[in-house]
Structures are given as structure tokens and as C-alpha cells.
Design a protein around this motif. Structure first.
Motif, PDB file in Angstrom:
ATOM      1  N   LEU A 222     -17.379  45.319  40.900  1.00  0.00           N
ATOM      2  CA  LEU A 222     -16.479  45.068  39.770  1.00  0.00           C
ATOM      3  C   LEU A 222     -17.205  45.197  38.442  1.00  0.00           C
ATOM      4  O   LEU A 222     -16.681  45.774  37.486  1.00  0.00           O
ATOM      5  CB  LEU A 222     -15.851  43.683  39.899  1.00  0.00           C
ATOM      6  CG  LEU A 222     -14.852  43.483  41.037  1.00  0.00           C
ATOM      7  CD1 LEU A 222     -14.257  42.075  40.976  1.00  0.00           C
ATOM      8  CD2 LEU A 222     -13.743  44.526  41.006  1.00  0.00           C
ATOM      9  N   THR A 223     -18.423  44.661  38.350  1.00  0.00           N
ATOM     10  CA  THR A 223     -19.158  44.744  37.092  1.00  0.00           C
ATOM     11  C   THR A 223     -19.540  46.192  36.772  1.00  0.00           C
ATOM     12  O   THR A 223     -19.528  46.604  35.606  1.00  0.00           O
ATOM     13  CB  THR A 223     -20.417  43.867  37.127  1.00  0.00           C
ATOM     14  OG1 THR A 223     -21.228  44.213  38.261  1.00  0.00           O
ATOM     15  CG2 THR A 223     -20.056  42.401  37.215  1.00  0.00           C
ATOM     16  N   THR A 224     -19.856  46.973  37.804  1.00  0.00           N
ATOM     17  CA  THR A 224     -20.167  48.388  37.590  1.00  0.00           C
ATOM     18  C   THR A 224     -18.933  49.143  37.110  1.00  0.00           C
ATOM     19  O   THR A 224     -19.000  49.964  36.185  1.00  0.00           O
ATOM     20  CB  THR A 224     -20.706  49.028  38.880  1.00  0.00           C
ATOM     21  OG1 THR A 224     -21.899  48.348  39.298  1.00  0.00           O
ATOM     22  CG2 THR A 224     -21.037  50.504  38.660  1.00  0.00           C
ATOM     23  N   MET A 225     -17.786  48.859  37.720  1.00  0.00           N
ATOM     24  CA  MET A 225     -16.541  49.493  37.303  1.00  0.00           C
ATOM     25  C   MET A 225     -16.220  49.167  35.856  1.00  0.00           C
ATOM     26  O   MET A 225     -15.829  50.038  35.075  1.00  0.00           O
ATOM     27  CB  MET A 225     -15.399  49.025  38.220  1.00  0.00           C
ATOM     28  CG  MET A 225     -15.518  49.534  39.643  1.00  0.00           C
ATOM     29  SD  MET A 225     -14.405  48.654  40.773  1.00  0.00           S
ATOM     30  CE  MET A 225     -12.825  49.293  40.229  1.00  0.00           C
ATOM     31  N   ALA A 226     -16.365  47.912  35.493  1.00  0.00           N
ATOM     32  CA  ALA A 226     -16.072  47.502  34.121  1.00  0.00           C
ATOM     33  C   ALA A 226     -17.020  48.178  33.129  1.00  0.00           C
ATOM     34  O   ALA A 226     -16.607  48.615  32.041  1.00  0.00           O
ATOM     35  CB  ALA A 226     -16.176  45.979  34.002  1.00  0.00           C
ATOM     36  N   LYS A 227     -18.289  48.275  33.495  1.00  0.00           N
ATOM     37  CA  LYS A 227     -19.282  48.896  32.619  1.00  0.00           C
ATOM     38  C   LYS A 227     -18.994  50.380  32.412  1.00  0.00           C
ATOM     39  O   LYS A 227     -19.181  50.922  31.310  1.00  0.00           O
ATOM     40  CB  LYS A 227     -20.673  48.709  33.223  1.00  0.00           C
ATOM     41  CG  LYS A 227     -21.815  49.163  32.337  1.00  0.00           C
ATOM     42  CD  LYS A 227     -23.160  48.922  33.017  1.00  0.00           C
ATOM     43  CE  LYS A 227     -23.372  47.448  33.300  1.00  0.00           C
ATOM     44  NZ  LYS A 227     -24.720  47.195  33.891  1.00  0.00           N
ATOM     45  N   GLU A 228     -18.514  51.046  33.472  1.00  0.00           N
ATOM     46  CA  GLU A 228     -18.258  52.483  33.396  1.00  0.00           C
ATOM     47  C   GLU A 228     -16.884  52.819  32.820  1.00  0.00           C
ATOM     48  O   GLU A 228     -16.571  53.989  32.598  1.00  0.00           O
ATOM     49  CB  GLU A 228     -18.424  53.106  34.774  1.00  0.00           C
ATOM     50  CG  GLU A 228     -19.869  53.037  35.280  1.00  0.00           C
ATOM     51  CD  GLU A 228     -20.075  53.743  36.588  1.00  0.00           C
ATOM     52  OE1 GLU A 228     -19.058  54.115  37.234  1.00  0.00           O
ATOM     53  OE2 GLU A 228     -21.245  53.930  36.976  1.00  0.00           O
ATOM     54  N   ASN A 229     -16.056  51.791  32.599  1.00  0.00           N
ATOM     55  CA  ASN A 229     -14.721  51.988  32.033  1.00  0.00           C
ATOM     56  C   ASN A 229     -14.508  51.048  30.857  1.00  0.00           C
ATOM     57  O   ASN A 229     -13.640  50.172  30.888  1.00  0.00           O
ATOM     58  CB  ASN A 229     -13.662  51.755  33.107  1.00  0.00           C
ATOM     59  CG  ASN A 229     -13.740  52.770  34.228  1.00  0.00           C
ATOM     60  OD1 ASN A 229     -13.236  53.880  34.131  1.00  0.00           O
ATOM     61  ND2 ASN A 229     -14.389  52.397  35.321  1.00  0.00           N
ATOM     62  N   PRO A 230     -15.303  51.203  29.783  1.00  0.00           N
ATOM     63  CA  PRO A 230     -15.250  50.260  28.664  1.00  0.00           C
ATOM     64  C   PRO A 230     -13.928  50.242  27.922  1.00  0.00           C
ATOM     65  O   PRO A 230     -13.619  49.248  27.249  1.00  0.00           O
ATOM     66  CB  PRO A 230     -16.388  50.738  27.743  1.00  0.00           C
ATOM     67  CG  PRO A 230     -16.545  52.198  28.062  1.00  0.00           C
ATOM     68  CD  PRO A 230     -16.286  52.292  29.541  1.00  0.00           C
ATOM     69  N   ASP A 231     -13.125  51.287  28.048  1.00  0.00           N
ATOM     70  CA  ASP A 231     -11.848  51.327  27.347  1.00  0.00           C
ATOM     71  C   ASP A 231     -10.704  50.709  28.155  1.00  0.00           C
ATOM     72  O   ASP A 231      -9.597  50.553  27.635  1.00  0.00           O
ATOM     73  CB  ASP A 231     -11.483  52.778  26.998  1.00  0.00           C
ATOM     74  CG  ASP A 231     -12.466  53.398  26.008  1.00  0.00           C
ATOM     75  OD1 ASP A 231     -13.026  52.648  25.196  1.00  0.00           O
ATOM     76  OD2 ASP A 231     -12.671  54.623  26.083  1.00  0.00           O
ATOM     77  N   ALA A 232     -10.960  50.366  29.397  1.00  0.00           N
ATOM     78  CA  ALA A 232      -9.919  49.748  30.219  1.00  0.00           C
ATOM     79  C   ALA A 232      -9.722  48.296  29.803  1.00  0.00           C
ATOM     80  O   ALA A 232     -10.653  47.625  29.342  1.00  0.00           O
ATOM     81  CB  ALA A 232     -10.295  49.815  31.700  1.00  0.00           C
ATOM     82  N   ASN A 233      -8.514  47.811  29.958  1.00  0.00           N
ATOM     83  CA  ASN A 233      -8.187  46.440  29.590  1.00  0.00           C
ATOM     84  C   ASN A 233      -8.568  45.487  30.715  1.00  0.00           C
ATOM     85  O   ASN A 233      -7.734  44.849  31.342  1.00  0.00           O
ATOM     86  CB  ASN A 233      -6.690  46.325  29.281  1.00  0.00           C
ATOM     87  CG  ASN A 233      -6.311  44.933  28.782  1.00  0.00           C
ATOM     88  OD1 ASN A 233      -7.143  44.215  28.225  1.00  0.00           O
ATOM     89  ND2 ASN A 233      -5.064  44.546  29.005  1.00  0.00           N
ATOM     90  N   ILE A 234      -9.874  45.399  30.971  1.00  0.00           N
ATOM     91  CA  ILE A 234     -10.365  44.581  32.076  1.00  0.00           C
ATOM     92  C   ILE A 234     -11.636  43.848  31.677  1.00  0.00           C
ATOM     93  O   ILE A 234     -12.364  44.278  30.774  1.00  0.00           O
ATOM     94  CB  ILE A 234     -10.661  45.435  33.326  1.00  0.00           C
ATOM     95  CG1 ILE A 234     -11.657  46.550  32.975  1.00  0.00           C
ATOM     96  CG2 ILE A 234      -9.386  46.009  33.931  1.00  0.00           C
ATOM     97  CD1 ILE A 234     -12.195  47.310  34.165  1.00  0.00           C
ATOM     98  N   SER A 235     -11.893  42.762  32.352  1.00  0.00           N
ATOM     99  CA  SER A 235     -13.168  42.057  32.245  1.00  0.00           C
ATOM    100  C   SER A 235     -13.459  41.434  33.600  1.00  0.00           C
ATOM    101  O   SER A 235     -12.554  41.248  34.418  1.00  0.00           O
ATOM    102  CB  SER A 235     -13.128  40.981  31.155  1.00  0.00           C
ATOM    103  OG  SER A 235     -12.204  39.968  31.478  1.00  0.00           O
ATOM    104  N   VAL A 236     -14.718  41.109  33.848  1.00  0.00           N
ATOM    105  CA  VAL A 236     -15.132  40.579  35.144  1.00  0.00           C
ATOM    106  C   VAL A 236     -15.904  39.285  34.941  1.00  0.00           C
ATOM    107  O   VAL A 236     -16.806  39.197  34.102  1.00  0.00           O
ATOM    108  CB  VAL A 236     -16.007  41.596  35.904  1.00  0.00           C
ATOM    109  CG1 VAL A 236     -16.466  41.018  37.239  1.00  0.00           C
ATOM    110  CG2 VAL A 236     -15.245  42.898  36.136  1.00  0.00           C
ATOM    111  N   GLY A 237     -15.544  38.286  35.716  1.00  0.00           N
ATOM    112  CA  GLY A 237     -16.218  36.999  35.634  1.00  0.00           C
ATOM    113  C   GLY A 237     -17.523  36.985  36.408  1.00  0.00           C
ATOM    114  O   GLY A 237     -17.938  37.986  36.999  1.00  0.00           O
TER     115      GLY A 237
END
Length: 314
Positions: A222-237
Motif C-alpha cells: 500500500l505504501t509503495t502504491m501511494a508513493k508511486e501514485n502521488p496524484d491519487a486521492n489516497i493515503s496509507v496509515g
């Protein structure tokens, strides 16, 4: 544009499996894609003589499931932490070329049993029900779980326990989990209502588009996905180890071999032991993919214990 990532089940067992039933290329290695039906990879029958046959060919075919940062394709070539492990370990056996086959998650073990490939390198969790179908190498990677939400986590969903508390209080919380994944088993054990998704990409999309409030999966993915998709409306705890009935669900995954392929399994374990003997040797292989010393399985955790649903520190 959100990067496409396909996902496999993660996390294994803790002191007791409280939840329900609840992935390589060396230089020159190739990659093909296989769906449910699969195809003949040219693999020989597992068992006595298989290891020597692979050495004679100089090639082994392994199945991957396409998940960053474990095993996936980039620019048409396979890469990732388990790819690096396979390259290192099989190469040390004298098998210089590792061909990969991209396979749907649910087809990994069936395809292995049918002889469509020689091994599975997908970071697959070591679970008792899977041990009944195939043989797992020694533990390779430890996992934790995390929750993906929309940016700023508007509903305060930090982990599955928080989600359960809010659901129990009557809040309308939409939780997405991978169909057949370990997190689906956790959710079932906790009595959580979920919506199933077929892969990580869909899980991220459901949160990004507001069709789900949270998506539970492996923390490093999840953290890798979030890092590679900075424009997505997501965050990871933060990552966490889920507890079920007071028992921490410690998770470990490994490479999988067909039942009876003992020579190949034993040779792999010998090579793996050289990688996992220290933090430095481990991180030399998997560190560039975001894995840390925390992902190195403890020396007292064994596959036999995990296959029995026993703790790694017994």
C-alpha cells in the motif's frame, strides 16, 4: 494515471490461526502471461531428478502474481524482491536463467500442481490449508497490514479494530479487501462487512473514487502504491499486526514448490539460508525494493510451525 498492480493474498499465521482460510528473472529471463486455464511451460515433472533436469537445461520457470514490490513487470521485464531472491538463489544452484509466467492469483497453486511451472515466487503466505496442497520453502519475508483511505483519512480509519468499532457503533463504513486474501479472513473473524475486489488496482480505485472508505492490504504494498501514485486521492496509515481473539497474526511468505519436489526445495532452502543469515546479506538482495530488517523473518520461525498454525517462537 494510477499504475496497475495485481495483488496476491498476504500475511500468514500467528500463535494460532484465528482467521478463516483466510511470486523472477535472472539476466535474460523472459516473461509470459497465463490466465485461469494456463498453458504448458515445458516444466518437467516434480520429484527425483527434477533439480538435475533444471541444471541441465539451465532454466527454471516460475510463476509470479504481479504485485509491487514483491514480483511484477516493469517495462515488460519482471522485477521485485522475490525476483531478486530467485535470481540469487537459483543462480547459485547453477540455474542461470529464470523465466517467469504472470499468473492469476487463484491459479498459482493449481498451475504448480499441474506442472505448468516449476515454482511459485509471489511472496505467498504460509498457511496450513496451502501447506496441504504444496510445499513451502523456509520463511522469506515478514508482513504487516495497513489501511488505505482517502487523503487526510476523513473517517479516522487507522486499522481494522477502529473500523470494527465504528461499524459496531452504526457508522456506514465501506471496507474493501482482496477476494481470498488474508485481510478478508481477518475481516470475517472480526465480523466486518466487506466488499471484495479482484486485485490491488481495483482496491485502490475504490478508495480513490469514494466507492470504499478503506482498503486493507499489506503495508509495504500500500505504501509503495501511494508513493508511486502521488496524484491519487489516497493515503496509507501505519502498518500493524492484527490481533484475533487476543492472538497476534504474525505473517510470513515464501517460495512454493510442488509436493514431492524435495531435492529442489532443499537446495533452495540452502541458498535462502545464506541470504537470511544476517541483516546485511538480506538487505543486499531485497533492500532496493523498500524492504527493511523488519521484514527479515526471525530465525526461530519455521515453515513447519506456520504450516501447523503454531507460533514462530515455540
Amino acid at each position: 494515471m494510477i499504475r496497475s498492480i495485481r495483488r496476491r493474498s498476504l500475511l500468514a499465521t500467528g500463535a494460532i490461526l484465528a482467521s478463516a482460510s483466510l511470486a523472477l528473472s535472472g539476466c535474460g529471463g523472459g516473461s509470459t502471461t497465463e490466465g485461469e486455464a494456463g498453458g504448458d511451460s515445458g516444466s518437467v515433472e516434480a520429484g527425483s531428478g527434477h533439480l538435475q533436469d533444471l541444471k541441465d537445461k539451465g532454466t527454471i520457470t516460475v510463476a509470479i502474481a504481479g504485485e509491487v514490490p514483491y514480483s511484477y513487470e516493469e517495462g515488460g521485464k519482471p522485477t521485485g524482491a522475490t525476483i531478486a531472491l530467485a535470481d540469487k538463489i537459483f543462480g547459485g544452484m547453477g540455474i542461470d536463467k529464470v523465466d517467469t509466467k504472470l499468473v492469476d492469483w487463484n491459479s498459482l497453486i493449481p498451475g504448480l500442481k499441474a506442472g505448468r511451472f516449476d515454482a511459485v515466487s509471489a511472496g505467498m503466505s504460509i498457511l496450513p490449508e496451502r501447506c496441504a496442497e504444496a510445499d513451502f520453502a523456509d520463511p522469506e519475508i515478514m508482513y504487516t497490514t495497513a489501511v488505505m483511505t482517502q487523503k487526510d483519512n476523513p473517517k479516522g480509519l487507522d486499522d481494522l479494530d477502529t473500523i470494527k468499532s465504528k461499524m459496531d457503533d452504526g457508522e456506514d463504513i465501506k471496507l474493501a479487501v482482496l477476494a481470498g486474501g488474508i485481510e478478508a479472513g481477518y475481516a470475517k473473524s472480526l465480523g466486518l462487512k466487506v466488499q471484495s475486489v479482484p486485485d490491488a488496482q481495483t482496491g485502490m480505485d475504490t478508495v480513490d473514487n469514494g466507492r470504499a472508505d478503506a482498503f486493507a492490504m499489506t503495508a509495504i504494498s500500500l505504501t509503495t502504491m501511494a508513493k508511486e501514485n502521488p496524484d491519487a486521492n489516497i493515503s496509507v496509515g501505519d502498518g500493524f499486526v492484527q490481533e484475533i481473539d487476543g492472538v497476534k497474526q504474525l505473517g510470513a511468505g515464501s517460495t512454493v514448490f510442488a509436493k514431492g519436489d524435495d531435492e529442489l526445495l532443499e537446495a533452495y532452502n540452502e541458498g535462502l539460508a545464506k541470504v537470511t543469515e544476517s541483516e546485511d546479506s538480506y538487505l543486499d538482495v531485497v533492500g532496493e525494493f523498500g524492504f527493511t530488517a523488519e521484514n527479515l523473518p526471525p530465525k526461530d520461525m519455521t515453515t513447519a510451525q506456520l504450516c501447523e498454525g503454531a507460533p514462530g517462537d515455540e
